[in-house]
Scaffold this motif. Structure first.
Motif, PDB file in Angstrom:
ATOM      1  N   SER A 191     -30.779  28.494 -71.716  1.00  0.00           N
ATOM      2  CA  SER A 191     -30.013  28.047 -72.885  1.00  0.00           C
ATOM      3  C   SER A 191     -28.559  28.501 -72.800  1.00  0.00           C
ATOM      4  O   SER A 191     -28.250  29.554 -72.239  1.00  0.00           O
ATOM      5  CB  SER A 191     -30.646  28.613 -74.161  1.00  0.00           C
ATOM      6  N   LEU A 193     -34.370  28.603 -82.439  1.00  0.00           N
ATOM      7  CA  LEU A 193     -34.767  29.074 -81.112  1.00  0.00           C
ATOM      8  C   LEU A 193     -34.526  30.574 -80.948  1.00  0.00           C
ATOM      9  O   LEU A 193     -35.290  31.259 -80.260  1.00  0.00           O
ATOM     10  CB  LEU A 193     -34.018  28.286 -80.037  1.00  0.00           C
ATOM     11  N   ASN A 225     -37.679  21.659 -80.979  1.00  0.00           N
ATOM     12  CA  ASN A 225     -36.465  22.012 -81.714  1.00  0.00           C
ATOM     13  C   ASN A 225     -35.296  22.276 -80.780  1.00  0.00           C
ATOM     14  O   ASN A 225     -35.466  22.870 -79.716  1.00  0.00           O
ATOM     15  CB  ASN A 225     -36.708  23.270 -82.560  1.00  0.00           C
ATOM     16  N   SER A 226     -34.128  21.862 -81.216  1.00  0.00           N
ATOM     17  CA  SER A 226     -32.908  22.168 -80.466  1.00  0.00           C
ATOM     18  C   SER A 226     -31.966  23.044 -81.286  1.00  0.00           C
ATOM     19  O   SER A 226     -30.898  23.424 -80.812  1.00  0.00           O
ATOM     20  CB  SER A 226     -32.189  20.866 -80.079  1.00  0.00           C
ATOM     21  N   ASP A 227     -32.380  23.371 -82.514  1.00  0.00           N
ATOM     22  CA  ASP A 227     -31.545  24.187 -83.393  1.00  0.00           C
ATOM     23  C   ASP A 227     -31.461  25.619 -82.857  1.00  0.00           C
ATOM     24  O   ASP A 227     -32.486  26.270 -82.617  1.00  0.00           O
ATOM     25  CB  ASP A 227     -32.137  24.193 -84.805  1.00  0.00           C
ATOM     26  N   SER A 258     -40.942  25.303 -80.598  1.00  0.00           N
ATOM     27  CA  SER A 258     -39.736  25.557 -79.793  1.00  0.00           C
ATOM     28  C   SER A 258     -39.402  24.362 -78.910  1.00  0.00           C
ATOM     29  O   SER A 258     -38.233  24.013 -78.725  1.00  0.00           O
ATOM     30  CB  SER A 258     -39.941  26.799 -78.922  1.00  0.00           C
ATOM     31  N   LYS A 270     -37.356  27.787 -69.644  1.00  0.00           N
ATOM     32  CA  LYS A 270     -36.419  26.765 -70.115  1.00  0.00           C
ATOM     33  C   LYS A 270     -35.434  27.367 -71.114  1.00  0.00           C
ATOM     34  O   LYS A 270     -34.237  27.084 -71.081  1.00  0.00           O
ATOM     35  CB  LYS A 270     -37.186  25.609 -70.758  1.00  0.00           C
ATOM     36  N   LEU A 271     -35.965  28.211 -71.995  1.00  0.00           N
ATOM     37  CA  LEU A 271     -35.097  28.838 -72.992  1.00  0.00           C
ATOM     38  C   LEU A 271     -34.127  29.821 -72.347  1.00  0.00           C
ATOM     39  O   LEU A 271     -33.033  30.054 -72.860  1.00  0.00           O
ATOM     40  CB  LEU A 271     -35.950  29.556 -74.046  1.00  0.00           C
TER      41      LEU A 271
END
Length: 356
Positions: free
Chosen positions: A354, A319, A313-315, A310, A350-351
């Motif tokens: 998003s 995520l 990855n930025s996809d 995770s 952090k997620l």
């Protein structure tokens, strides 16, 4: 003369074809061979193939093929192979009983003849209306016999035929019952990249069928997917990830996937290819909904794998499934403790910011 002309012209008049047909019935072997050569070349180059059927050439070629006369049988099969490419004539092609004769011709056939027969099957499988008829004639068993030949073009056409046939959902379990999955296992060892690509397509189609998944479970047949997951071929790795993702969406598939399969999926979560990563993490998220699978995922270090993947990855799709997996894993008290010890809350915070 007809034989030589056939190399440089695209068609003959009906009268010209009739003359060739007269010669192919000759008692002279050489005359028959030249006539068969002319028909092979003309059938390959002619855009308008209806004349061949109007004059009964497929039936005549079937007779020649069934006679098993050396060289002539290969030329006859090559003509039938060319005619099988046209979508306008496939119904008549199969209705004439040619398929049955072609299948019988495999016995004691030369490598060259088997190559032409494989091409016939592959060409016919391109047409939707032909696939059910081919399955009903047990063509898959015939393809299995052809797949034992160490010949690149033959193996490629066998794989193409199976890829096309397995695209029909209703046919997938019949293909499995007729031994198609074992044939794919044989073909998967080919060095030909095109062959591998067709095998990969077929394996992915087969994995999407619930009935086939049940057979996998009964026969303990998942080893092929484990093998392709470790292959150097990107097509195979993508197929493994997509297949595991498909299996994980059903109850039967979820029950099948144990330690080895979960290890494979977790390994693929960190793959360099985005398509592989997406399908792999989707499989993890699906499996994490099962209490039993959660334990496997945690024991095999799945929490750390997902955290690391995770972060790298930025996809958005990746995520989403990664957080879905984390959400399911966090239901379990023991796994929650592991997640806290590995600072998963920091990753989740952090997620949580998003934009998605």
């Amino acid at each position: 003369s007809f034989s030589k002309l056939s190399f440089s012209i695209s068609s003959l008049s009906d009268d010209g074809l009739r003359y060739v047909l007269t010669l192919i019935k000759s008692k002279e072997t050489i005359a028959r061979k030249y006539a068969a050569t002319a028909l092979r070349n003309l059938s390959a180059s002619s855009e308008e193939k209806d004349a061949f059927f109007k004059l009964g050439i497929p039936g005549l070629m079937t007779e020649v093929l069934s006679d098993k006369e050396k060289d002539l049988d290969v030329l006859a099969a090559a003509t039938l192979s060319s005619l099988s490419c046209s979508s306008r004539i496939t119904d008549r092609f199969l209705d004439s009983g040619i398929l049955h004769t072609v299948i019988r011709s495999i016995s004691n056939a030369t490598v060259e003849l088997k190559s032409q027969i494989a091409a016939i099957f592959a060409n016919l499988s391109e047409h939707l209306e032909c696939r059910p008829i081919m399955i009903s004639h047990a063509v898959v068993k015939a393809i299995d016999a052809l797949s034992a030949v160490d010949h690149g073009d033959t193996l490629q056409d066998c794989a193409r035929a199976l890829a096309n046939l397995s695209s029909a959902e209703k046919a997938q379990h019949a293909i499995y019952r007729q031994g198609g999955f074992k044939t794919l296992d044989t073909l998967s060892h080919s060095d030909c990249e095109t062959c591998k690509r067709y095998v990969a397509i077929a394996l992915q189609f087969m994995a999407s069928s619930v009935e086939v998944q049940r057979s996998f479970f009964a026969d303990d047949a998942l080893s092929l997917y484990l093998d392709v997951s470790t292959s150097a071929s990107l097509d195979y790795q993508r197929t493994a990830a997509a297949s595991f993702s498909s299996m994980s969406q059903t109850e039967e598939g979820g029950l099948m996937m144990k330690k080895d399969e979960i290890n494979a999926v977790l390994r693929l979560c960190s793959h360099a290819d985005l398509h592989v990563r997406r399908n792999a993490v989707c499989a993890v998220a699906n499996l994490a909904a099962s209490p039993e699978a959660r334990q496997y995922i945690a024991m095999e270090g799945g929490v750390e794998v997902i955290r690391f993947a995770s972060a790298a990855n930025s996809d958005v799709d990746f995520l989403r499934d990664a957080t879905r997996a984390m959400s399911s894993l966090a239901v379990d008290t023991a796994i929650r403790e592991v997640m806290v010890s590995q600072e998963i809350p920091k990753s989740l915070s952090k997620l949580a910011k998003s934009a998605d």
